[in-house]
Design a protein around this motif. Structure first.
Motif, PDB file in Angstrom:
ATOM      1  N   MET A   1      24.591 -15.925  28.428  1.00 48.91           N
ATOM      2  CA  MET A   1      24.549 -16.816  29.481  1.00 48.91           C
ATOM      3  C   MET A   1      23.709 -17.817  29.254  1.00 48.91           C
ATOM      4  SD  MET A   1      24.680 -16.538  33.514  1.00 48.91           S
ATOM      5  CE  MET A   1      23.268 -15.378  33.697  1.00 48.91           C
ATOM      6  N   ILE A   2      23.984 -19.141  29.037  1.00 47.26           N
ATOM      7  CA  ILE A   2      22.873 -20.143  28.556  1.00 47.26           C
ATOM      8  C   ILE A   2      23.036 -21.105  30.207  1.00 47.26           C
ATOM      9  CG2 ILE A   2      22.277 -22.004  27.265  1.00 47.26           C
ATOM     10  CD1 ILE A   2      23.393 -20.374  24.989  1.00 47.26           C
ATOM     11  N   SER A   3      21.962 -21.454  30.645  1.00 42.60           N
ATOM     12  CA  SER A   3      22.358 -22.344  31.900  1.00 42.60           C
ATOM     13  C   SER A   3      21.859 -23.485  31.221  1.00 42.60           C
ATOM     14  CB  SER A   3      21.314 -22.025  32.984  1.00 42.60           C
ATOM     15  OG  SER A   3      20.119 -22.660  32.835  1.00 42.60           O
TER      16      SER A   3
ATOM     17  N   PHE B   1      29.104 -27.008  30.218  1.00 37.59           N
ATOM     18  CA  PHE B   1      28.911 -25.937  30.847  1.00 37.59           C
ATOM     19  C   PHE B   1      29.845 -25.409  32.074  1.00 37.59           C
ATOM     20  CE2 PHE B   1      25.013 -27.786  29.659  1.00 37.59           C
ATOM     21  CZ  PHE B   1      24.267 -26.687  29.221  1.00 37.59           C
ATOM     22  N   PRO B   2      30.864 -24.858  31.501  1.00 34.94           N
ATOM     23  CA  PRO B   2      32.136 -24.572  32.342  1.00 34.94           C
ATOM     24  C   PRO B   2      32.161 -23.377  33.370  1.00 34.94           C
ATOM     25  CG  PRO B   2      32.391 -23.544  30.325  1.00 34.94           C
ATOM     26  CD  PRO B   2      30.793 -24.193  30.217  1.00 34.94           C
ATOM     27  N   TYR B   3      31.021 -22.992  33.622  1.00 32.93           N
ATOM     28  CA  TYR B   3      31.067 -21.990  34.616  1.00 32.93           C
ATOM     29  C   TYR B   3      29.942 -22.359  35.889  1.00 32.93           C
ATOM     30  CZ  TYR B   3      34.064 -19.021  31.765  1.00 32.93           C
ATOM     31  OH  TYR B   3      34.907 -18.703  31.022  1.00 32.93           O
TER      32      TYR B   3
ATOM     33  N   LYS C   1      27.101 -21.961  30.533  1.00 32.57           N
ATOM     34  CA  LYS C   1      28.060 -21.412  29.226  1.00 32.57           C
ATOM     35  C   LYS C   1      28.055 -19.782  29.089  1.00 32.57           C
ATOM     36  CE  LYS C   1      26.066 -24.502  26.105  1.00 32.57           C
ATOM     37  NZ  LYS C   1      25.781 -25.033  24.871  1.00 32.57           N
ATOM     38  N   ILE C   2      28.933 -19.139  29.220  1.00 34.25           N
ATOM     39  CA  ILE C   2      29.033 -17.855  29.456  1.00 34.25           C
ATOM     40  C   ILE C   2      30.112 -17.478  28.022  1.00 34.25           C
ATOM     41  CG2 ILE C   2      29.890 -15.841  30.584  1.00 34.25           C
ATOM     42  CD1 ILE C   2      29.021 -17.333  33.086  1.00 34.25           C
TER      43      ILE C   2
ATOM     44  N   ASN D   1      35.405 -10.553  32.893  1.00 35.00           N
ATOM     45  CA  ASN D   1      34.807 -11.511  34.269  1.00 35.00           C
ATOM     46  C   ASN D   1      33.473 -10.852  34.592  1.00 35.00           C
ATOM     47  OD1 ASN D   1      36.938 -13.262  34.103  1.00 35.00           O
ATOM     48  ND2 ASN D   1      37.941 -11.747  35.175  1.00 35.00           N
ATOM     49  N   ILE D   2      32.529 -11.565  34.965  1.00 34.07           N
ATOM     50  CA  ILE D   2      31.282 -11.350  35.563  1.00 34.07           C
ATOM     51  C   ILE D   2      31.520 -10.960  37.202  1.00 34.07           C
ATOM     52  CG2 ILE D   2      28.963 -11.794  36.048  1.00 34.07           C
ATOM     53  CD1 ILE D   2      28.844 -13.815  33.891  1.00 34.07           C
TER      54      ILE D   2
END
Length: 188
Positions: free
Chosen positions: A150-152, A118-120, A140-141, A59-60
């Motif tokens: 991490m791609i926004s 983009f689940p986060y 997406k992480i 987890n971040i």
């Protein structure tokens, strides 16, 4: 005794999380005139000079990214037009990079998002021109073999909240308040 203190410090560091250093990044931006359309926009890149992501398990739990605002570059133009826009973005009309050469983003929380692609939802604060305001974005992480990515999705923030205001006779009627961005960060 020194070994015991060192062991306690190391254990405490792992309790707070492990830091991963950014090893590659791409930060893209879009700014709009009159309407938020491709025909009425400029786009480009800005360099990330440093960054880290703090992980606790998978987890971040935090992270900080430094943007070199002096590197802002319009990629939709070339030659004199590109140089003119780049200088315009760097001067007092917008980012004032001579006074504020860096902007920073600090992750404060990452939560699940209902968006399947983009689940986060990454929550944090952006500091630009010495002003800090919340900015969140869907992402997406992934974490594979110790490599974090991490791609926004494309996201927007209001430049006016950071004092990034176009000082012209027409003021901000010509330039939309929203700046769009997309980021792609890899850390190890």
């Amino acid at each position: 005794m020194k070994n015991l203190i060192l062991a306690a410090l190391l254990a405490g560091g792992f309790a707070f999380g492990q830091s991963k250093k950014v090893i590659s990044s791409s930060v893209q931006w879009w700014g709009y005139k009159l309407a938020k359309t491709e025909a009425s926009s400029h786009n480009g890149v800005v360099n990330l000079t440093a960054g880290n992501v703090v992980m606790k398990g998978n987890n971040i739990v935090g992270g900080t990214f430094a943007l070199d605002m002096t590197s802002i570059n319009a990629t939709d133009l070339s030659g004199d037009s590109q140089a003119k826009l780049n200088n315009h973005l760097k001067n007092g009309d917008f980012f004032e990079t001579d006074k504020f050469p860096n902007a920073t983003y600090k992750i404060t929380a990452v939560k699940k998002n209902n968006n399947k692609a983009f689940p986060y939802l990454v929550n944090g604060t952006l500091t630009a021109k010495g002003i800090t305001s919340p900015v969140s974005f869907p992402a997406k992480i992934s974490l594979n073999n110790g490599v974090f990515n991490m791609i926004s999705d494309k996201f927007s923030f209001d430049r006016q909240k950071f004092g990034i205001a176009y000082a012209s006779a027409a003021k901000d009627v010509i330039v939309k308040d929203e700046i769009d961005m997309m980021i792609n960060i890899t850390a190890k």
